[in-house]
Motif scaffolding. Sequence first.
Motif, PDB file in Angstrom:
ATOM      1  N   SER A 273      64.481  40.200  10.770  1.00 15.35           N
ATOM      2  CA  SER A 273      63.482  40.572  11.772  1.00 15.35           C
ATOM      3  C   SER A 273      62.265  39.657  11.657  1.00 15.35           C
ATOM      4  CB  SER A 273      63.054  42.028  11.591  1.00 15.35           C
ATOM      5  OG  SER A 273      62.243  42.164  10.437  1.00 15.35           O
ATOM      6  N   LEU A 274      61.431  39.691  12.656  1.00 18.88           N
ATOM      7  CA  LEU A 274      60.276  38.798  12.687  1.00 18.88           C
ATOM      8  C   LEU A 274      59.327  39.051  11.525  1.00 18.88           C
ATOM      9  CD1 LEU A 274      58.859  36.493  14.080  1.00 18.88           C
ATOM     10  CD2 LEU A 274      57.958  38.103  15.746  1.00 18.88           C
ATOM     11  N   PHE A 275      58.977  40.302  11.275  1.00 15.98           N
ATOM     12  CA  PHE A 275      58.028  40.554  10.189  1.00 15.98           C
ATOM     13  C   PHE A 275      58.647  40.291   8.818  1.00 15.98           C
ATOM     14  CE2 PHE A 275      55.846  43.321  13.451  1.00 15.98           C
ATOM     15  CZ  PHE A 275      54.835  42.400  13.692  1.00 15.98           C
ATOM     16  N   GLU A 276      59.944  40.511   8.663  1.00 20.06           N
ATOM     17  CA  GLU A 276      60.605  40.133   7.405  1.00 20.06           C
ATOM     18  C   GLU A 276      60.576  38.620   7.231  1.00 20.06           C
ATOM     19  OE1 GLU A 276      64.238  43.024   6.453  1.00 20.06           O
ATOM     20  OE2 GLU A 276      64.154  42.433   8.579  1.00 20.06           O
ATOM     21  N   THR A 277      60.865  37.903   8.298  1.00 19.61           N
ATOM     22  CA  THR A 277      60.862  36.445   8.249  1.00 19.61           C
ATOM     23  C   THR A 277      59.477  35.916   7.929  1.00 19.61           C
ATOM     24  OG1 THR A 277      62.700  36.317   9.811  1.00 19.61           O
ATOM     25  CG2 THR A 277      61.315  34.354   9.600  1.00 19.61           C
ATOM     26  N   LEU A 278      58.463  36.421   8.613  1.00 18.15           N
ATOM     27  CA  LEU A 278      57.101  35.939   8.385  1.00 18.15           C
ATOM     28  C   LEU A 278      56.605  36.268   6.985  1.00 18.15           C
ATOM     29  CD1 LEU A 278      55.471  36.831  11.820  1.00 18.15           C
ATOM     30  CD2 LEU A 278      56.363  34.613  11.044  1.00 18.15           C
ATOM     31  N   GLY A 279      57.046  37.384   6.438  1.00 20.15           N
ATOM     32  CA  GLY A 279      56.623  37.780   5.101  1.00 20.15           C
ATOM     33  C   GLY A 279      57.064  36.826   4.017  1.00 20.15           C
ATOM     34  N   ASP A 280      58.034  35.985   4.337  1.00 20.65           N
ATOM     35  CA  ASP A 280      58.574  35.037   3.364  1.00 20.65           C
ATOM     36  C   ASP A 280      58.069  33.613   3.595  1.00 20.65           C
ATOM     37  OD1 ASP A 280      60.339  34.421   1.180  1.00 20.65           O
ATOM     38  OD2 ASP A 280      61.753  33.590   2.638  1.00 20.65           O
ATOM     39  N   ILE A 281      57.208  33.410   4.569  1.00 22.86           N
ATOM     40  CA  ILE A 281      56.704  32.070   4.899  1.00 22.86           C
ATOM     41  C   ILE A 281      55.315  31.895   4.305  1.00 22.86           C
ATOM     42  CG2 ILE A 281      55.986  30.541   6.785  1.00 22.86           C
ATOM     43  CD1 ILE A 281      58.173  31.866   8.509  1.00 22.86           C
ATOM     44  N   THR A 282      55.129  30.824   3.567  1.00 25.47           N
ATOM     45  CA  THR A 282      53.819  30.544   2.969  1.00 25.47           C
ATOM     46  C   THR A 282      52.895  29.910   4.015  1.00 25.47           C
ATOM     47  OG1 THR A 282      54.357  28.289   2.282  1.00 25.47           O
ATOM     48  CG2 THR A 282      54.947  30.082   0.735  1.00 25.47           C
ATOM     49  N   PRO A 283      51.596  29.976   3.788  1.00 22.45           N
ATOM     50  CA  PRO A 283      50.678  29.295   4.708  1.00 22.45           C
ATOM     51  C   PRO A 283      50.983  27.793   4.825  1.00 22.45           C
ATOM     52  CG  PRO A 283      49.460  30.819   3.334  1.00 22.45           C
ATOM     53  CD  PRO A 283      50.863  30.769   2.789  1.00 22.45           C
ATOM     54  N   ALA A 284      51.321  27.164   3.726  1.00 24.35           N
ATOM     55  CA  ALA A 284      51.640  25.728   3.775  1.00 24.35           C
ATOM     56  C   ALA A 284      52.845  25.481   4.685  1.00 24.35           C
ATOM     57  CB  ALA A 284      51.907  25.196   2.374  1.00 24.35           C
ATOM     58  N   GLU A 285      53.863  26.319   4.580  1.00 28.32           N
ATOM     59  CA  GLU A 285      55.030  26.183   5.454  1.00 28.32           C
ATOM     60  C   GLU A 285      54.672  26.469   6.905  1.00 28.32           C
ATOM     61  OE1 GLU A 285      58.684  27.440   2.459  1.00 28.32           O
ATOM     62  OE2 GLU A 285      57.476  29.026   3.384  1.00 28.32           O
ATOM     63  N   ALA A 286      53.800  27.449   7.105  1.00 29.38           N
ATOM     64  CA  ALA A 286      53.406  27.838   8.468  1.00 29.38           C
ATOM     65  C   ALA A 286      52.699  26.710   9.205  1.00 29.38           C
ATOM     66  CB  ALA A 286      52.520  29.079   8.421  1.00 29.38           C
ATOM     67  N   ASN A 287      52.087  25.801   8.484  1.00 28.30           N
ATOM     68  CA  ASN A 287      51.341  24.699   9.092  1.00 28.30           C
ATOM     69  C   ASN A 287      52.207  23.519   9.494  1.00 28.30           C
ATOM     70  OD1 ASN A 287      48.740  25.865   8.912  1.00 28.30           O
ATOM     71  ND2 ASN A 287      48.665  25.354   6.736  1.00 28.30           N
ATOM     72  N   ILE A 288      53.456  23.512   9.097  1.00 24.87           N
ATOM     73  CA  ILE A 288      54.318  22.349   9.333  1.00 24.87           C
ATOM     74  C   ILE A 288      54.955  22.429  10.720  1.00 24.87           C
ATOM     75  CG2 ILE A 288      56.399  21.152   8.558  1.00 24.87           C
ATOM     76  CD1 ILE A 288      55.747  22.195   5.712  1.00 24.87           C
ATOM     77  N   SER A 289      54.864  21.325  11.444  1.00 21.63           N
ATOM     78  CA  SER A 289      55.608  21.190  12.697  1.00 21.63           C
ATOM     79  C   SER A 289      56.981  20.662  12.350  1.00 21.63           C
ATOM     80  CB  SER A 289      54.902  20.215  13.640  1.00 21.63           C
ATOM     81  OG  SER A 289      53.666  20.735  14.038  1.00 21.63           O
ATOM     82  N   VAL A 290      57.992  21.262  12.929  1.00 16.08           N
ATOM     83  CA  VAL A 290      59.369  20.891  12.605  1.00 16.08           C
ATOM     84  C   VAL A 290      59.673  19.466  13.066  1.00 16.08           C
ATOM     85  CG1 VAL A 290      61.783  21.520  12.967  1.00 16.08           C
ATOM     86  CG2 VAL A 290      60.076  23.293  12.667  1.00 16.08           C
ATOM     87  N   SER A 291      59.049  19.045  14.152  1.00 17.17           N
ATOM     88  CA  SER A 291      59.210  17.674  14.646  1.00 17.17           C
ATOM     89  C   SER A 291      57.917  17.269  15.341  1.00 17.17           C
ATOM     90  CB  SER A 291      60.387  17.585  15.629  1.00 17.17           C
ATOM     91  OG  SER A 291      60.048  18.176  16.863  1.00 17.17           O
TER      92      SER A 291
END
Length: 160
Positions: free
Chosen positions: A38-56
């Motif tokens: 689920s979205l909140f489960e997925t987001l709970g595992d993402i670090t701020p550093a990862e959240a800042n990365i553009s995939v491309s």
Amino acid sequence: MNDPTIDVAAFRAAFLASWREIFEPVDGRHDVLDDGTSLFETLGDITPAEANISVSGQSASLAAQVQHTAFYIDAIREGLATNWTNSADWDASWQIEPVEAVTWQTLIDRLRAAYAWSTEFAEDTSDWNAVTIGVAFALVAHAAYHLGEIRQGIGVVRSA
């Protein structure tokens, strides 16, 4: 001839089942997602550093995906409240500064509040008409799409 209408309670229950499954863990039957995705489960595992990365070079960051998803729900709320006289700044919905731990959590909390509003709206509304039914379909499709973008994006980020 049969009545071509759908029971409001049946529509509401079907919408809320899919809507909740996209955002939060559910017990029992799954219609949309696998366990733990689920979205909140997925987001709970993402670090701020990862959240800042553009995939491309042509993709938004994961944080921007979250911001845009919350913005979309907020724009729907505002549209319903103003009979669609509002004007959303869709370009701005993608603009976000790099997040730190606090701002990342604040962004997730904003999405959680938007999700809570939409869930409450669906639970409380008795006027399921062409507009509100269309909104329900749009909300599910949009949130599911961005959940997929986020899940695919974190897979790419973590494989690099």
